[in-house]
Design a protein around this motif. Structure first.
Motif, PDB file in Angstrom:
ATOM      1  N   ASP A   1     -23.607  81.315   8.882  1.00 24.82           N
ATOM      2  CA  ASP A   1     -23.923  82.355   9.870  1.00 24.82           C
ATOM      3  C   ASP A   1     -23.080  82.284  11.140  1.00 24.82           C
ATOM      4  O   ASP A   1     -23.042  83.241  11.908  1.00 24.82           O
ATOM      5  CB  ASP A   1     -25.403  82.277  10.259  1.00 24.82           C
ATOM      6  N   LYS A   2     -22.416  81.140  11.389  1.00 20.54           N
ATOM      7  CA  LYS A   2     -21.683  80.966  12.636  1.00 20.54           C
ATOM      8  C   LYS A   2     -20.218  80.625  12.379  1.00 20.54           C
ATOM      9  O   LYS A   2     -19.911  79.781  11.538  1.00 20.54           O
ATOM     10  CB  LYS A   2     -22.310  79.848  13.479  1.00 20.54           C
ATOM     11  N   PHE A   3     -19.330  81.293  13.135  1.00 22.91           N
ATOM     12  CA  PHE A   3     -17.896  80.995  13.061  1.00 22.91           C
ATOM     13  C   PHE A   3     -17.591  79.965  14.141  1.00 22.91           C
ATOM     14  O   PHE A   3     -17.686  80.245  15.331  1.00 22.91           O
ATOM     15  CB  PHE A   3     -17.072  82.263  13.293  1.00 22.91           C
ATOM     16  N   GLU A   4     -17.219  78.737  13.729  1.00 23.51           N
ATOM     17  CA  GLU A   4     -16.971  77.656  14.668  1.00 23.51           C
ATOM     18  C   GLU A   4     -15.506  77.248  14.639  1.00 23.51           C
ATOM     19  O   GLU A   4     -14.723  77.753  13.829  1.00 23.51           O
ATOM     20  CB  GLU A   4     -17.867  76.467  14.305  1.00 23.51           C
ATOM     21  N   SER A   5     -15.153  76.302  15.499  1.00 19.02           N
ATOM     22  CA  SER A   5     -13.770  75.825  15.545  1.00 19.02           C
ATOM     23  C   SER A   5     -13.359  75.237  14.190  1.00 19.02           C
ATOM     24  O   SER A   5     -12.203  75.336  13.771  1.00 19.02           O
ATOM     25  CB  SER A   5     -13.597  74.783  16.649  1.00 19.02           C
ATOM     26  N   THR A   6     -14.337  74.658  13.492  1.00 12.17           N
ATOM     27  CA  THR A   6     -14.061  74.119  12.146  1.00 12.17           C
ATOM     28  C   THR A   6     -13.598  75.224  11.200  1.00 12.17           C
ATOM     29  O   THR A   6     -12.712  75.011  10.368  1.00 12.17           O
ATOM     30  CB  THR A   6     -15.337  73.471  11.563  1.00 12.17           C
ATOM     31  N   ASP A   7     -14.190  76.404  11.332  1.00 16.85           N
ATOM     32  CA  ASP A   7     -13.811  77.527  10.472  1.00 16.85           C
ATOM     33  C   ASP A   7     -12.372  77.965  10.728  1.00 16.85           C
ATOM     34  O   ASP A   7     -11.626  78.252   9.784  1.00 16.85           O
ATOM     35  CB  ASP A   7     -14.759  78.704  10.713  1.00 16.85           C
TER      36      ASP A   7
ATOM     37  N   GLU B   1      -9.968  75.432  21.121  1.00 17.50           N
ATOM     38  CA  GLU B   1     -10.043  76.432  22.181  1.00 17.50           C
ATOM     39  C   GLU B   1     -11.032  77.546  21.834  1.00 17.50           C
ATOM     40  O   GLU B   1     -11.403  78.342  22.697  1.00 17.50           O
ATOM     41  CB  GLU B   1      -8.657  77.043  22.431  1.00 17.50           C
ATOM     42  N   LEU B   2     -11.439  77.593  20.568  1.00 18.16           N
ATOM     43  CA  LEU B   2     -12.385  78.629  20.163  1.00 18.16           C
ATOM     44  C   LEU B   2     -13.702  78.509  20.928  1.00 18.16           C
ATOM     45  O   LEU B   2     -14.398  79.495  21.152  1.00 18.16           O
ATOM     46  CB  LEU B   2     -12.645  78.536  18.649  1.00 18.16           C
ATOM     47  N   ASP B   3     -14.028  77.269  21.353  1.00 18.19           N
ATOM     48  CA  ASP B   3     -15.282  77.053  22.086  1.00 18.19           C
ATOM     49  C   ASP B   3     -15.291  77.770  23.432  1.00 18.19           C
ATOM     50  O   ASP B   3     -16.355  77.945  24.032  1.00 18.19           O
ATOM     51  CB  ASP B   3     -15.503  75.552  22.308  1.00 18.19           C
ATOM     52  N   LEU B   4     -14.110  78.182  23.906  1.00 10.69           N
ATOM     53  CA  LEU B   4     -14.006  78.796  25.235  1.00 10.69           C
ATOM     54  C   LEU B   4     -13.856  80.315  25.197  1.00 10.69           C
ATOM     55  O   LEU B   4     -13.737  80.937  26.249  1.00 10.69           O
ATOM     56  CB  LEU B   4     -12.808  78.181  25.998  1.00 10.69           C
ATOM     57  N   VAL B   5     -13.848  80.905  24.009  1.00  7.17           N
ATOM     58  CA  VAL B   5     -13.693  82.359  23.936  1.00  7.17           C
ATOM     59  C   VAL B   5     -14.994  83.033  24.348  1.00  7.17           C
ATOM     60  O   VAL B   5     -16.066  82.405  24.369  1.00  7.17           O
ATOM     61  CB  VAL B   5     -13.273  82.830  22.525  1.00  7.17           C
ATOM     62  N   SER B   6     -14.930  84.306  24.653  1.00 11.86           N
ATOM     63  CA  SER B   6     -16.091  85.037  25.155  1.00 11.86           C
ATOM     64  C   SER B   6     -17.188  85.156  24.097  1.00 11.86           C
ATOM     65  O   SER B   6     -16.933  85.078  22.891  1.00 11.86           O
ATOM     66  CB  SER B   6     -15.669  86.435  25.597  1.00 11.86           C
ATOM     67  N   HIS B   7     -18.401  85.349  24.587  1.00 17.37           N
ATOM     68  CA  HIS B   7     -19.562  85.498  23.695  1.00 17.37           C
ATOM     69  C   HIS B   7     -19.394  86.709  22.777  1.00 17.37           C
ATOM     70  O   HIS B   7     -19.757  86.665  21.599  1.00 17.37           O
ATOM     71  CB  HIS B   7     -20.839  85.656  24.532  1.00 17.37           C
ATOM     72  N   HIS B   8     -18.797  87.781  23.321  1.00 11.34           N
ATOM     73  CA  HIS B   8     -18.585  88.997  22.544  1.00 11.34           C
ATOM     74  C   HIS B   8     -17.677  88.721  21.340  1.00 11.34           C
ATOM     75  O   HIS B   8     -17.948  89.169  20.216  1.00 11.34           O
ATOM     76  CB  HIS B   8     -17.965  90.070  23.442  1.00 11.34           C
ATOM     77  N   VAL B   9     -16.627  87.937  21.572  1.00  2.00           N
ATOM     78  CA  VAL B   9     -15.687  87.601  20.488  1.00  2.00           C
ATOM     79  C   VAL B   9     -16.364  86.705  19.463  1.00  2.00           C
ATOM     80  O   VAL B   9     -16.222  86.900  18.250  1.00  2.00           O
ATOM     81  CB  VAL B   9     -14.420  86.920  21.061  1.00  2.00           C
TER      82      VAL B   9
END
Length: 416
Positions: A148-154, A91-99
């Protein structure tokens, strides 16, 4: 907030923040009979330190994810297994760009912190030329391949790492406490070796007397039993023991009204029992042992009551536990003073380990002393060379000055 309750607790965190969306069920009790206490401001309740080396990172990620309404809505509908399995992480893929931007920044800061830790460790061993990127692999709470990027895997890795680490918390704690007790006994025996025979006998007698005094305490109720809870009900809550009601008790001690008794709320229930055994004013009472006793009681109650092993006690679990025979007729509770933490063989092995460590430290100290002496010799040599150089320069200056004076004198004579 449910995020603060579900995610950290599924990871075995002791988070005690309130869930504004869930209001506590009213308690049918005469509040005039309850001892007055200061109201708990849920906004001021801070999640306790988990003891994990990435504790701050974990809390910051939770704080940021709480700000996304979509993610919070999914959390409120998710169960523990859905969170643990990693399905919720998608569900992290659907959070806002700001978050996502904030999470990216948090991850970059965490990677930078880990790199600093690696550098400090390598520097302490004077080791250079190592691949810091490769060394990040040892940290399994984030994806080091994308710093550099926080993804669903993280998020998935963070949940699983915290779950795994904290599931082993009690086992690791037992080992640390065992080492503490062995060290205490080791130091006592080493101290006795320094005494004369007469003084040693006096010290042994004093030790036996203190031990006997510590063991002479009122009966400790079995943690989680009816007798133990009724004592809290009467002495801490100020209620009539004849009116004891498990459901009401649960509501009273669910401090943040989130519908669970977490580990901290459970541990608070054992204070009265611990006060029977330990007093910080008494020389014979070890406060480290008191805290271990508290954690031991909590661990026991969790094993008995927490049927789904999520480190939270629900009202349903609590009420079912009060229906068991053990609740009404528990076995006697043996405090730490009746426990044997180690054998003589284990103590001897531990002392051998200490001896090896001391030998290594002594060897290292000798090497450092030798290095210090070498540096001092080099310094003395440089100072001697410096002095010799200054003397040579001074002598040359004197010779040059004599020549100048001689020339001037000769020129004066010629003029005359």
């Amino acid at each position: 907030m449910k995020w603060r309750t579900i995610l950290p607790q599924c990871c075995l965190l002791l988070v005690t923040c309130a869930l504004p969306a869930l209001e506590a069920v009213p308690i049918d009790i005469d509040k005039t009979k309850v001892k007055t206490t200061q109201p708990v401001d849920s906004a001021k309740i801070e999640p306790p330190d988990t003891g994990l080396y990435y504790d701050e990172y974990l809390k910051q990620v939770i704080d940021v994810l709480e700000t996304d309404s979509h993610f919070r809505e999914k959390l409120q509908k998710a169960d523990i297994e859905e969170i643990k399995s990693g399905r919720l992480s998608k569900e992290l893929d659907l959070v806002s760009h700001h978050v996502r931007t904030k999470l990216d920044e948090l991850k970059r800061q965490e990677v930078a912190r880990l790199r600093m830790l690696i550098k400090a460790k390598l520097d302490s061993f004077q080791d250079t030329g190592m691949d810091h990127h490769a060394l990040l692999k040892q940290f399994d709470h984030l994806n080091h391949l994308n710093p550099d990027k926080f993804e669903s895997t993280d998020l998935d890795m963070l949940i699983k790492a915290a779950t795994s680490d904290l599931e082993h918390y009690d086992k690791a704690r037992h080992e640390e406490f065992k080492k503490y007790e062995m060290m205490k006994e080791h130091e006592r025996r080493e101290y006795l070796k320094t005494l004369s025979e007469e003084k040693r006998k006096e010290e042994e007698s004093k030790f036996a007397e203190m031990k006997k005094k510590h063991e002479n305490h009122p009966k400790v109720n079995h943690p989680g039993s009816k007798d133990q809870l009724k004592e809290v009900w009467e002495e801490a809550d100020g209620l009539d023991p004849n009116d004891f009601d498990p459901k009401t008790f649960f509501k009273l001690h669910d401090v943040n009204s989130d519908g669970f008794l977490d580990e901290q709320e459970l541990e608070a229930l054992f204070t009265k029992e611990l006060e029977k055994v330990y007093d910080p004013k008494n020389e014979e009472d070890d406060m480290v042992e008191m805290e271990e006793e508290r954690l031991r009681m909590r661990e026991h109650v969790m094993n008995e009551v927490d049927t789904n092993k999520d480190r939270l006690v629900t009202l349903d679990e609590f009420l079912k536990a009060t229906e068991k025979k053990e609740f009404l007729e528990p076995d006697s509770w043996e405090t730490l003073d009746h426990q044997q933490f180690f054998t003589e063989e284990e103590l001897k092995e531990y002392e051998n380990l200490i001896s090896v460590q001391e030998s290594k430290l002594k060897k290292k100290a000798d090497e450092l002393q030798k290095q210090k002496e070498d540096l001092q010799r080099q310094h003395d040599q440089l100072e001697a060379q410096k002095l010799e150089y200054h003397q040579v320069v001074f002598c040359k200056m004197l010779v040059a000055l004599k020549r100048i004076l001689g020339s001037l004198l000769h020129a004066s004579v010629l003029v005359l």
